[in-house]
Design a protein around this motif. Structure first.
Motif, PDB file in Angstrom:
ATOM      1  N   ASP A   1       0.860  -1.177   0.000  1.00 41.64           N
ATOM      2  CA  ASP A   1       0.000   0.000   0.000  1.00 41.64           C
ATOM      3  C   ASP A   1       0.898   1.230   0.000  1.00 41.64           C
ATOM      4  N   GLU A   2       0.331   2.400   0.163  1.00 38.19           N
ATOM      5  CA  GLU A   2       1.130   3.620   0.066  1.00 38.19           C
ATOM      6  C   GLU A   2       2.163   3.763   1.178  1.00 38.19           C
ATOM      7  N   LEU A   3       1.981   3.019   2.271  1.00 40.39           N
ATOM      8  CA  LEU A   3       2.913   3.102   3.387  1.00 40.39           C
ATOM      9  C   LEU A   3       3.924   1.958   3.397  1.00 40.39           C
TER      10      LEU A   3
ATOM     11  N   LEU B   1      14.364   2.932  -8.687  1.00 44.04           N
ATOM     12  CA  LEU B   1      14.233   2.648 -10.110  1.00 44.04           C
ATOM     13  C   LEU B   1      12.753   2.413 -10.441  1.00 44.04           C
ATOM     14  N   PHE B   2      12.109   1.548  -9.665  1.00 43.83           N
ATOM     15  CA  PHE B   2      10.663   1.348  -9.758  1.00 43.83           C
ATOM     16  C   PHE B   2      10.224   0.634  -8.484  1.00 43.83           C
ATOM     17  N   SER B   3       8.919   0.536  -8.292  1.00 45.81           N
ATOM     18  CA  SER B   3       8.393  -0.126  -7.092  1.00 45.81           C
ATOM     19  C   SER B   3       7.206  -0.999  -7.449  1.00 45.81           C
ATOM     20  N   GLU B   4       6.858  -1.898  -6.531  1.00 41.13           N
ATOM     21  CA  GLU B   4       5.644  -2.699  -6.686  1.00 41.13           C
ATOM     22  C   GLU B   4       4.430  -1.789  -6.828  1.00 41.13           C
ATOM     23  N   LEU B   5       4.437  -0.720  -6.050  1.00 43.49           N
ATOM     24  CA  LEU B   5       3.302   0.202  -6.046  1.00 43.49           C
ATOM     25  C   LEU B   5       3.117   0.847  -7.412  1.00 43.49           C
ATOM     26  N   SER B   6       4.221   1.152  -8.081  1.00 41.04           N
ATOM     27  CA  SER B   6       4.122   1.787  -9.395  1.00 41.04           C
ATOM     28  C   SER B   6       3.560   0.836 -10.442  1.00 41.04           C
ATOM     29  N   LEU B   7       3.699  -0.466 -10.221  1.00 41.01           N
ATOM     30  CA  LEU B   7       3.200  -1.449 -11.177  1.00 41.01           C
ATOM     31  C   LEU B   7       1.749  -1.832 -10.920  1.00 41.01           C
ATOM     32  N   PHE B   8       1.424  -2.093  -9.662  1.00 39.32           N
ATOM     33  CA  PHE B   8       0.116  -2.673  -9.344  1.00 39.32           C
ATOM     34  C   PHE B   8      -0.737  -1.838  -8.394  1.00 39.32           C
ATOM     35  N   GLY B   9      -0.189  -0.773  -7.831  1.00 40.64           N
ATOM     36  CA  GLY B   9      -0.944   0.003  -6.863  1.00 40.64           C
ATOM     37  C   GLY B   9      -1.155  -0.789  -5.588  1.00 40.64           C
ATOM     38  N   ASP B  10      -2.226  -0.484  -4.851  1.00 41.91           N
ATOM     39  CA  ASP B  10      -2.565  -1.257  -3.658  1.00 41.91           C
ATOM     40  C   ASP B  10      -2.910  -2.680  -4.087  1.00 41.91           C
ATOM     41  N   PHE B  11      -2.211  -3.654  -3.527  1.00 39.57           N
ATOM     42  CA  PHE B  11      -2.337  -5.015  -4.049  1.00 39.57           C
ATOM     43  C   PHE B  11      -1.834  -5.990  -2.998  1.00 39.57           C
ATOM     44  N   SER B  12      -2.574  -7.070  -2.781  1.00 40.33           N
ATOM     45  CA  SER B  12      -2.107  -8.119  -1.867  1.00 40.33           C
ATOM     46  C   SER B  12      -1.357  -9.171  -2.673  1.00 40.33           C
ATOM     47  N   TYR B  13      -0.193  -9.534  -2.174  1.00 41.76           N
ATOM     48  CA  TYR B  13       0.694 -10.420  -2.930  1.00 41.76           C
ATOM     49  C   TYR B  13       0.779 -11.840  -2.397  1.00 41.76           C
ATOM     50  N   GLY B  14       0.475 -12.053  -1.117  1.00 44.88           N
ATOM     51  CA  GLY B  14       0.713 -13.369  -0.548  1.00 44.88           C
ATOM     52  C   GLY B  14      -0.448 -13.877   0.273  1.00 44.88           C
TER      53      GLY B  14
ATOM     54  N   LYS C   1       4.596   0.060   9.572  1.00 42.01           N
ATOM     55  CA  LYS C   1       3.792   1.223   9.197  1.00 42.01           C
ATOM     56  C   LYS C   1       2.322   0.898   8.949  1.00 42.01           C
ATOM     57  N   SER C   2       2.058  -0.298   8.427  1.00 41.35           N
ATOM     58  CA  SER C   2       0.687  -0.646   8.085  1.00 41.35           C
ATOM     59  C   SER C   2       0.580  -2.146   7.880  1.00 41.35           C
ATOM     60  N   ALA C   3      -0.654  -2.621   7.793  1.00 44.30           N
ATOM     61  CA  ALA C   3      -0.876  -4.043   7.528  1.00 44.30           C
ATOM     62  C   ALA C   3      -0.437  -4.411   6.119  1.00 44.30           C
ATOM     63  N   SER C   4      -0.346  -3.429   5.240  1.00 41.91           N
ATOM     64  CA  SER C   4       0.029  -3.562   3.824  1.00 41.91           C
ATOM     65  C   SER C   4      -1.054  -4.251   2.998  1.00 41.91           C
ATOM     66  N   ILE C   5      -2.171  -4.589   3.634  1.00 44.43           N
ATOM     67  CA  ILE C   5      -3.302  -5.218   2.956  1.00 44.43           C
ATOM     68  C   ILE C   5      -4.464  -4.238   3.006  1.00 44.43           C
ATOM     69  N   THR C   6      -5.062  -3.941   1.877  1.00 49.00           N
ATOM     70  CA  THR C   6      -6.149  -2.971   1.869  1.00 49.00           C
ATOM     71  C   THR C   6      -7.524  -3.620   2.024  1.00 49.00           C
ATOM     72  N   ALA C   7      -7.692  -4.858   1.563  1.00 47.67           N
ATOM     73  CA  ALA C   7      -8.984  -5.532   1.704  1.00 47.67           C
ATOM     74  C   ALA C   7      -9.250  -5.820   3.178  1.00 47.67           C
TER      75      ALA C   7
END
Length: 366
Positions: A127-129, A224-237, A299-305
């Protein structure tokens, strides 16, 4: 840099093969060990014991759920610390542990290898954090995908999330398969990643969470780039169980999912300082000889759902990716073949989406 670092280097095109071989070995062991591991073990508390791998100096959501008292039928038994997602789900698939967690692309591959497993809840994302990024030294001429041809990238493990994300970025940047094959992935433990980059032993390095924050504090590196720049808020695992375990112990799995979902939701709606204080208390109380140095960087749970509900796109993205790469037959799997939200109270109607961990509407705290 450890002397063993370079022997672990492999061309990007070869890393998937290594991962597939490892998964195949894990699957071959399932018949030997898992069949006898499906019978639930009841502890002295009268609750079913779930064996799991932890993470040094960190608190997992199941550990948080247990500490918050959200489980009714489950107690946890820590058997050691995981070295990464692939190892965690291999342990669960073979019956060494009862559940494990990893990047969803690795889970799809494990499923494709014939391992009878199902994802039951998301447990990390971006997520953004909280997100992972790929960094170069300040002033580096590497600024776009084509610049990485013939260059090296340090990642924490092969055949996992970093590899998928890198290949996605390179593909979106217009590189051909042959050009992508010329980008070298080198295994670098996260604790050494910043140093390896600064010493020029790799051209780019993956950094996330505390290691990313500390490196940025010291300066001299640039994204150089980030996960956020590719997929935005997104759960990965996601966390997985063996299908036979789910079939034989449905109430145990249901309790695990509901309790873990509520713990995730607690971390999503609770002030950060209160979450950190709870993590500190858990780490200090469990007697594993750890420090709490990583806690202030949470900083955060990193999960938005809410409560880690799994979203189709979080699985279909990696199914489609594997099909595109020729590693999975088109039409073999749909997302519903990989995961279920049936036991998650934020998906099955038990709690509304805006509910807190106890089912009551709640304002999300900063």
């Amino acid at each position: 840099m450890p002397r063993t670092l370079r022997p672990h280097a492999r061309r990007l095109a070869r890393t998937t093969l290594r991962a597939a071989v490892t998964v195949g070995l894990a699957t071959a062991l399932v018949a030997c060990s898992a069949a006898s591991a499906e019978e639930a073990v009841v502890g002295e508390s009268g609750r079913t014991v779930l064996r799991y791998d932890g993470s040094v100096g960190q608190v997992t959501f199941p550990e948080l759920a247990a500490d918050l008292g959200y489980y009714e039928k489950v107690e946890l038994e820590w058997v050691g610390d995981s070295t990464g997602g692939p190892q965690s789900i291999q342990a669960a698939a073979t019956g060494s542990t009862d559940f494990g967690g990893a990047f969803n692309g690795a889970i799809v591959k494990l499923k494709a290898s014939g391992s009878p497993i199902t994802s039951v809840i998301s447990y990390y994302g971006s997520d953004e954090l909280s997100y992972g990024g790929f960094y170069t030294l300040e002033g580096s001429p590497l600024t776009e995908p084509k610049d990485l041809i013939g260059k090296s990238i340090g990642v924490n493990t092969l055949g996992a999330q970093s590899e998928f994300v890198i290949r996605e970025w390179l593909t979106r940047g217009g590189l051909t398969a042959d050009e992508i094959d010329q980008v070298e992935l080198i295994v670098v433990p996260p604790v050494n990643a910043e140093q390896v980059l600064r010493e020029g032993q790799v051209d780019v390095v993956a950094l996330s969470r505390v290691f990313q924050d500390k490196a940025l504090e010291r300066g001299g590196i640039t994204p150089l780039f980030s996960e956020l720049s590719l997929f935005g808020d997104f759960s990965y695992g996601t966390y997985i169980f063996r299908d036979e375990y789910i079939a034989q112990n449905p109430e145990v799995v249901e309790d695990f999912v509901q309790g873990t979902a509520r713990a995730i939701r607690w971390s999503q709606v609770t002030p950060v300082e209160e979450v950190r204080a709870r993590f500190t208390s858990i780490i200090e109380g469990r007697g594993r000889g750890e420090t709490t140095d990583l806690v202030p960087y949470w900083k955060s749970a990193s999960i938005t759902a809410p409560g880690g509900v799994i979203v189709d796109e979080e699985i279909s993205t990696w199914i489609d990716w594997l099909v595109r790469e020729g590693e999975l037959e088109e039409g073999r799997f749909s997302p519903e073949d990989i995961y279920t939200n049936d036991d998650n109270p934020y998906a099955n109607g038990t709690y509304p989406q805006d509910a807190g961990p106890d089912g009551e509407p709640v304002e999300v705290s900063p």
